[in-house]
Design an enzyme around this catalytic site. Structure first.
Site, PDB file in Angstrom:
ATOM      1  N   HIS A 148       0.511  -1.125  -0.018  1.00  0.00           N
ATOM      2  CA  HIS A 148      -0.201  -0.223   0.279  1.00  0.00           C
ATOM      3  C   HIS A 148       0.747   1.421  -0.561  1.00  0.00           C
ATOM      4  O   HIS A 148       0.366   2.247  -0.833  1.00  0.00           O
ATOM      5  CB  HIS A 148      -0.734   0.007   0.934  1.00  0.00           C
ATOM      6  CG  HIS A 148      -1.733  -0.849   1.594  1.00  0.00           C
ATOM      7  ND1 HIS A 148      -1.334  -1.737   2.502  1.00  0.00           N
ATOM      8  CD2 HIS A 148      -2.895  -1.309   0.553  1.00  0.00           C
ATOM      9  CE1 HIS A 148      -2.635  -2.808   2.170  1.00  0.00           C
ATOM     10  NE2 HIS A 148      -3.400  -2.768   1.660  1.00  0.00           N
ATOM     11  N   ASP A 178      -3.331  -7.696  -7.271  1.00  0.00           N
ATOM     12  CA  ASP A 178      -5.138  -8.601  -7.895  1.00  0.00           C
ATOM     13  C   ASP A 178      -4.727  -7.831  -8.873  1.00  0.00           C
ATOM     14  O   ASP A 178      -5.783  -7.178  -9.517  1.00  0.00           O
ATOM     15  CB  ASP A 178      -6.216  -6.871  -6.378  1.00  0.00           C
ATOM     16  CG  ASP A 178      -5.804  -8.011  -5.351  1.00  0.00           C
ATOM     17  OD1 ASP A 178      -6.289  -8.651  -5.341  1.00  0.00           O
ATOM     18  OD2 ASP A 178      -5.397  -6.549  -4.074  1.00  0.00           O
ATOM     19  N   VAL A 196       4.849  -5.492  -4.937  1.00  0.00           N
ATOM     20  CA  VAL A 196       5.647  -5.270  -3.492  1.00  0.00           C
ATOM     21  C   VAL A 196       5.867  -6.872  -3.592  1.00  0.00           C
ATOM     22  O   VAL A 196       5.023  -7.701  -2.551  1.00  0.00           O
ATOM     23  CB  VAL A 196       5.922  -4.880  -2.523  1.00  0.00           C
ATOM     24  CG1 VAL A 196       6.474  -4.164  -1.933  1.00  0.00           C
ATOM     25  CG2 VAL A 196       5.543  -3.290  -3.520  1.00  0.00           C
TER      26      VAL A 196
END
Ligand code: PAF
Length: 281
Positions: free
Chosen positions: A37, A150, A176
């Site tokens: 994130h 995703d 990542v």
């Protein structure tokens, strides 16, 4: 940094920025922020004048049998991380704010949501597209940042943006990985250290698939078998799918050429893990 759960306040704050011709970047998340994130936030920070982070564990994308109630939540840590990354505004609506009593409007995409993850989680993407459309309507960003981890979600959102004419640039951000190659996920908190070791086989299997395609192997049945062998060698035997799709239409790939998404899903303990690589073949 401002934090609010109010749609009216978010709209007003963003409107103020837009009137000063500021570029608005949105990073939609379900919180429990990890380095994946943070990489999205950093990219948004580099590319936009005003960065909005949304944190909302979206019940509509979980089936009743899934982990909504126990999904990891750590707002205190999320707000600290967001502040450190220079986020301007954090939107933390309640479930009641996003889905008031008797809520009934959903965004449904056909076909692209019925394969891969959608075949196993039939109501999942309807929840994702609905909440993302709502966030887009509330925040009206110029750009929105999503992780390639995703990949199907990204392809679905690209389709929604194109077909519903949202004037928003969707930015695909690289996955990542930890030092073993495991793609970061909030659900890793459910795994034990030995399971995390097994999970490292996922990336090895994908890399093996890429190597075979790059070496000229064009028999996707053979490549799939090899990927499954590698997964099995790591003890990963509960495989939902190993798939080869065109990026980003997700149509099946029959022969090398163009951008190919190699994606897979496996079950480990109580967790389903997904990962993918997109290669230019
Ligand atoms: O990728 C996620 O974390 C979620 O699916 C998203 C895009 C924030 C929608 O709830």
């Amino acid at each position: 940094m401002i934090r609010t759960g109010s749609i009216v306040r978010v709209r007003n704050l963003v409107k103020e920025q837009k009137s000063g011709s500021k570029e608005i970047g949105l990073v939609p998340t379900m919180g429990s922020l990890h380095d994946g994130h943070l990489s999205l936030i950093r990219k948004a920070r580099r590319e936009c004048d005003y960065v909005v982070l949304s944190i909302f564990v979206n019940p509509a994308q979980f089936s009743p049998a899934e982990d909504f109630d126990i999904y990891p939540r750590d707002l205190k840590s999320d707000l600290r991380l967001a502040h450190n990354e220079g986020v301007d505004l954090v939107f933390t609506p309640s479930v009641q704010t996003m889905y008031p009593k008797d809520y009934s409007s959903y965004v449904i995409l056909e076909k692209i949501t019925e394969i891969l993850e959608g075949a196993i989680r039939p109501t999942h993407f309807r929840g994702v597209t609905t909440i993302v459309a709502k966030l887009f309507n509330i925040i009206q960003p110029d750009s929105a940042y999503f992780g390639q981890k995703d990949a199907q979600q990204l392809a679905v959102i690209n389709t929604m943006v194109r077909e519903l004419n949202y004037p928003i640039k969707i930015v695909r951000c690289p996955t990542v990985r930890d030092k073993r190659g495991l793609a970061l996920s909030s659900r890793h908190q459910y795994l034990t250290p030995p399971q995390l070791k097994e999970a490292a086989g996922i990336y090895c299997a994908l890399v093996e698939g890429v190597a075979l395609i790059k070496s000229g192997v064009s028999d996707f049945g053979r490549i799939r078998r090899r990927i499954i062998d590698v997964l099995s060698n790591y003890g990963l035997k509960r495989i939902d799918y190993v798939s080869f799709n065109q990026w980003d239409s997700l149509l099946p790939v029959r022969k090398p050429g163009g951008k190919i998404l190699i994606s897979l899903a496996v079950r480990l303990g109580k967790v389903r893990l997904i990962d993918n690589i997109i290669l230019d073949a």
